[in-house]
Structures are given as structure tokens and as C-alpha cells.
Design a protein around this motif. Sequence first.
Motif, PDB file in Angstrom:
ATOM      1  N   HIS A   1       0.814  -0.922  -0.173  1.00 20.35           N
ATOM      2  CA  HIS A   1       0.171   0.024  -0.324  1.00 20.35           C
ATOM      3  C   HIS A   1       1.113   1.171  -0.523  1.00 20.35           C
ATOM      4  N   CYS A   2       0.190   2.191  -0.490  1.00 20.36           N
ATOM      5  CA  CYS A   2       0.927   3.493  -0.863  1.00 20.36           C
ATOM      6  C   CYS A   2       1.087   4.846   0.504  1.00 20.36           C
ATOM      7  N   ALA A   3       0.296   4.040   1.303  1.00 14.65           N
ATOM      8  CA  ALA A   3       0.183   5.014   2.538  1.00 14.65           C
ATOM      9  C   ALA A   3       1.697   5.222   3.772  1.00 14.65           C
ATOM     10  N   THR A   4       1.794   6.308   3.949  1.00 12.80           N
ATOM     11  CA  THR A   4       3.831   6.855   4.619  1.00 12.80           C
ATOM     12  C   THR A   4       2.948   5.944   5.951  1.00 12.80           C
ATOM     13  N   ALA A   5       4.395   5.156   6.047  1.00 13.84           N
ATOM     14  CA  ALA A   5       4.651   4.732   7.437  1.00 13.84           C
ATOM     15  C   ALA A   5       4.575   4.971   8.117  1.00 13.84           C
ATOM     16  N   LEU A   6       3.703   4.842   9.515  1.00 17.82           N
ATOM     17  CA  LEU A   6       3.882   5.331  10.452  1.00 17.82           C
ATOM     18  C   LEU A   6       5.104   5.045  11.787  1.00 17.82           C
ATOM     19  N   SER A   7       5.827   3.962  11.251  1.00 16.04           N
ATOM     20  CA  SER A   7       6.408   3.630  12.320  1.00 16.04           C
ATOM     21  C   SER A   7       7.739   2.872  11.857  1.00 16.04           C
ATOM     22  N   GLU A   8       8.368   2.722  12.729  1.00 13.05           N
ATOM     23  CA  GLU A   8       9.747   1.756  11.656  1.00 13.05           C
ATOM     24  C   GLU A   8       9.280  -0.085  11.835  1.00 13.05           C
ATOM     25  N   ALA A   9      10.440  -0.656  10.991  1.00 15.29           N
ATOM     26  CA  ALA A   9       9.398  -1.810  10.329  1.00 15.29           C
ATOM     27  C   ALA A   9      10.530  -2.410  12.156  1.00 15.29           C
ATOM     28  N   THR A  10       9.612  -4.164  12.400  1.00 18.52           N
ATOM     29  CA  THR A  10      10.404  -4.846  13.393  1.00 18.52           C
ATOM     30  C   THR A  10      11.571  -5.485  13.237  1.00 18.52           C
ATOM     31  N   PRO A  11      12.094  -5.859  13.797  1.00 18.37           N
ATOM     32  CA  PRO A  11      13.495  -7.172  13.015  1.00 18.37           C
ATOM     33  C   PRO A  11      12.841  -8.085  12.530  1.00 18.37           C
ATOM     34  N   ALA A  12      10.657  -8.684  12.763  1.00 19.49           N
ATOM     35  CA  ALA A  12      10.482  -9.433  12.046  1.00 19.49           C
ATOM     36  C   ALA A  12       9.859  -9.191  11.216  1.00 19.49           C
ATOM     37  N   ASP A  13       8.939  -7.929  10.703  1.00 20.75           N
ATOM     38  CA  ASP A  13       9.349  -7.400   9.386  1.00 20.75           C
ATOM     39  C   ASP A  13       9.999  -7.541   8.496  1.00 20.75           C
ATOM     40  N   ILE A  14      11.482  -6.914   9.186  1.00 18.09           N
ATOM     41  CA  ILE A  14      12.718  -7.030   8.292  1.00 18.09           C
ATOM     42  C   ILE A  14      12.348  -7.976   7.503  1.00 18.09           C
ATOM     43  N   GLU A  15      13.086  -9.168   8.534  1.00 19.04           N
ATOM     44  CA  GLU A  15      12.774 -10.804   8.105  1.00 19.04           C
ATOM     45  C   GLU A  15      10.894 -11.090   6.992  1.00 19.04           C
ATOM     46  N   GLN A  16      10.387 -10.626   6.856  1.00 22.85           N
ATOM     47  CA  GLN A  16       9.324 -11.235   6.299  1.00 22.85           C
ATOM     48  C   GLN A  16       9.674 -10.647   4.784  1.00 22.85           C
ATOM     49  N   ILE A  17      10.294  -8.881   4.985  1.00 21.25           N
ATOM     50  CA  ILE A  17      10.465  -8.845   3.424  1.00 21.25           C
ATOM     51  C   ILE A  17      11.954  -9.537   3.080  1.00 21.25           C
ATOM     52  N   LEU A  18      12.257  -9.394   3.592  1.00 23.18           N
ATOM     53  CA  LEU A  18      13.376 -10.234   3.251  1.00 23.18           C
ATOM     54  C   LEU A  18      13.989 -11.592   2.345  1.00 23.18           C
ATOM     55  N   THR A  19      12.941 -12.233   2.791  1.00 23.01           N
ATOM     56  CA  THR A  19      12.239 -13.739   2.768  1.00 23.01           C
ATOM     57  C   THR A  19      12.025 -13.569   1.880  1.00 23.01           C
ATOM     58  N   CYS A  20      11.273 -12.241   0.524  1.00 16.64           N
ATOM     59  CA  CYS A  20      10.770 -12.113  -0.547  1.00 16.64           C
ATOM     60  C   CYS A  20      12.400 -12.544  -1.680  1.00 16.64           C
ATOM     61  N   CYS A  21      13.187 -11.697  -1.459  1.00 20.70           N
ATOM     62  CA  CYS A  21      14.791 -11.835  -1.732  1.00 20.70           C
ATOM     63  C   CYS A  21      14.560 -13.770  -2.549  1.00 20.70           C
ATOM     64  N   LEU A  22      14.368 -14.289  -0.922  1.00 19.56           N
ATOM     65  CA  LEU A  22      15.084 -15.968  -1.622  1.00 19.56           C
ATOM     66  C   LEU A  22      14.133 -16.768  -2.612  1.00 19.56           C
TER      67      LEU A  22
END
Length: 543
Positions: A110-131
Motif C-alpha cells: 500500500h502507498c500510505a506513509t509508514a507510521l513506524s519503523e519496521a520491526t526485526p520480524a517485519d524486516i525478516e518477512q520482507i527480506l525472505t522475499c529475495c529468496l
Amino acid sequence: PPRSTLFPYTTLFRSLLMWSEITGTNPTPALLRDRLAPFALDTVLILLAQVAAVRQTWRNDPAWKNDQEITNELLPSYRTRIKSIRRPHHIAFSRIGILYVAKQACTACHCATALSEATPADIEQILTCCLIAHDLFIARRPLATDGTIEKAATLLPLANYVPHDTFPRDLARNLLLVDKISPTLKGRKDYIDVSATFIKAASIPPDVFIELSWIASIPHVTAKRTPNEPFILRPDYFAHESISQAHIDAFFHRSSITVQDLHEQSQHHDPLDVNFLALQRTPLVKVGPNAYIAPDPGFLIDKAGTSFYWTLHEATTPAERHALLTFWAVLFEHYLHWLCTTTYRGKGTIYTTPCFANNDEACDLIITEGSCLIMIEAKASILTTTAKYGFDPPALERELLRKAITGDEGERKGVAQLHYNLSRWLKGDDIIGIDRTRIKMIYPVLLFLDRAFTGPYLHDLYNEHFDRGALQRKPRRTMTPLIALNINDLENCLPYTHHHGLAPMLDSYYHYARQQGPVNRQFRVPLLDGEQAGSDLVRDELN
């Protein structure tokens, strides 16, 4: 010395860490998009930009250890499993994997501006997409039953996004074309003042545009970042430079896009292909007030390199584009003449624009070294998006035939030009200045400005259309297969001609490449291993 200018494709395929290997399940595009959907687009792009910058994905260097450290830090839930299957040369975060995820995010998030920083779990979920991305795009592999054009069409989209490390030469060449070569052609009827055209279209001088592209790239080139804002580019970064604010504004206007516009623009593109032109044309993404990031640092660096022409092209009216491309080809030919006459230090003789006795042009350049004749035909043609990234063999073949192999409308191009003019000379039609009685060895060379023309299997395709047997006439001469090079290959070779002739270099390259097979053909000249280069005017001009 001239070595591989791209990471071998079979090595690339073997080195990528796959989601299927780690989890034992086969991922789908829907899975990747579902994992991205909960996040704001700017959150995902900022994270990918940071990983790409730290990994320095724009370099032709796998940096295995660097990748392992980032994987251990950012994918803790998968650390044990990855460690159990990981070979020393495994990669979790590749350039094309990050690009693939960035493109998916443009439509899945979605295009809404992020309200808070990504958590370590968020970061992991996003970066597993590279695999997951590795599994999805690696599925497109050439089949044993494919013909040459099918294999070329399958690998060419990937080849264009494998790092090539050519940006310093590309940058220098552009400056030379605009500042040194173009002014010498003012007397021509088809002359275009490239500098004035660029200023009129883009509101910034081309050399300033190139300079700003380079300055903006420096944090990524040096991998230096501040703790609070890693790899965030702000306009005041240029404040200490002696460049006007108007030119800085014009640079950002031509090189950046807002998150909202990128999201909207991406809705009209196929999210599953590997065409990343939206990110390539505007490599900076505005993620906040006066805050920009580069999801792919290579595209930002390349704004001063091979993408420079496209900035000029897109800023030119459609009615003027054909004339621009035609003149760009003239510039390229004259650059080739300048490059060879100023850099070649061999014992041979250079003939620029050699002609037959009736003044018909024989080719763009000939170099004779003893009994060897090197005939070079230069091409500044550019493959279209459909041909490069469409995985469409008929579309690629049509364009190659028209621009590099046969030509159209009665005009020979590329392979057909070389074959016809060699045949004409071998039948007895003299080329002015060439003593045919001395020539025993002939090297036909196609030299391209757009390296896409030298992608995997294309060398073989050109030779399928080059009837070498028909050119073996009495007195018998040795005719090498047609050699397809890009301009970087020649620029890398010429500084070594004070020790070795160009013909022995081409022999060394050919014998090495023949052992590698068409999928891994690279420009490497073993003859030059351990040698020191002589004068390199392109590098000197850049310095």
C-alpha cells in the motif's frame, strides 16, 4: 587486464540461495506478494535500498562473506537451516533478487506513509522475499531442445541486470562524446549540438548532469553511511558543490519519482516480468520531504553511464529522436576512430573509414598487423524493451535481424555488411591501402555500443548467419568466426597493445571463450594475465 565483464550465468544459477531449498516448499508469486502486502511501499524500498547499498550489488563481485554476515543478522529464524545447506559461494541477496522484490512491492504494497519503523520480524518477512524471488525468476532456464534464439531470449533479460563494473569507462566515454568528439563534427549536414540539445530538453548541461549523478553515487561507491540516515540522499548533500540550485533541481526532476507516482505507474506493468525500467529511468525514489533513496544503486550510478543516452532520448521530442539516434551512431564511429588512433600502440596500421576503389565504404575501421587483417563494423543500435526483456524469441530475432544481422529496406547491417564487403574484397575488389598479397589471416569483428547485443548465445547466432565457408577462397586465407564485442572490451584491450598485437589478443580470447560454451562466454584475454597496461586515454580523461 581484460577479464570477465559479467558474472557467469551458470555460476549465478548455482550460487543463489532458494526459498525451496530452505523451506522444502515451492513458492508462488502469490506467496511473495502476500508477504509484502502488509507493508507500506516506502518501508520496503528503504530497506531494500539499504541492503543493496551494503551488499554493493552494483559491483561484479559476489562478496560472499558480506552476504553471509547480512543473512545471519537479518534472517535469524532461518539462520540454522541456511547454515546447514549453505555452500561457501551461496548468495541470499543478489541484485536481480532485490530488483524483483522492489518491482513486486510497487504493486503489492500500500502507498500510505509508514507510521513506524519496521520491526526485526517485519524486516525478516520482507527480506525472505529475495529468496522467493530467486525461485521465481530462475525457473526461466534454457531447455536442451531450444534453438539458439530461444536460449538467447531466455537469458538476455537476466544478462542485462548482471553487474558489469563498466561505469567508470561509460561515464568517461559520454564526456568524450559530448565534449571532444561532437564539436569536431560541426561541418556535417546532420550535425546535432548534443550539449545544447540536452540543455534545452533537460534544463541542465550534460557534463553537470553526469557530475551530479556521480556525486549522488559516492556514498554507495564508498559504502559510507551515517548511523541516523543510512544511504538517504538529500538535496543539501550537494550544497558544498559549485553547482547552481537550478541544475540540482533539474537533476532531481530527471532522476527521481515519488512513491505515489511509482506505485501508480507500476499498476500498468506486468509485475511478473523482469523489466525494471521504471526503477532504471528514475533511480531515486522520494520517500519523504527532501529525502531520496536508490533501491538499486547500480541504476543511480548508471545515469551517468549507459543510461545517459536514454535521458537525452526521453527528453527529446518524438519527431527528433530518429535524427538523434542516427547522429549518435556517427558520434560512436568517430569515437572509435579517436580511441584507436590515440590509444593503439602496436606495430600495425590503422585505416579509419576504409573504402573500395570506387569510394564505397568497406567498414568502419581496419587494423593490419603483419599478415593479419582485423575488419571492424561498429553499431550504435539499441535493443528495444520488448526485445531485451520480453522472453520473446520471435521479437528478439526480428530486431536482431533488422539491427545487427541482415538489415531491412535494402540496406545491409552488421553481419551482412561484413560478409558482403569481405566477399567483395576477396573476389578482387581492392580496399585502398590494403595489400591483399600480404594478408593470410582475417578477423571479422562486430563492435556494439549496447552490450545487450553481446548477450549469451548471440555470438553463436551471428555466426549462424555468417557463411564463413563461402569466404574461404584461393589464395587460401584463414577466416576466424565472426567476433562480437562491446566497446568496453576494445577499450580494455588497446592499452596493452604496446606489448601485444590486437590479433593475438583476439586469438587468446577466442580460444578461452570456445572452452566456456555459449552460456558463459565472457571477454577474457588470458594472454594479458599479469601484464601492466600502457597509456589508457579514456581513464586519463576521466581522471
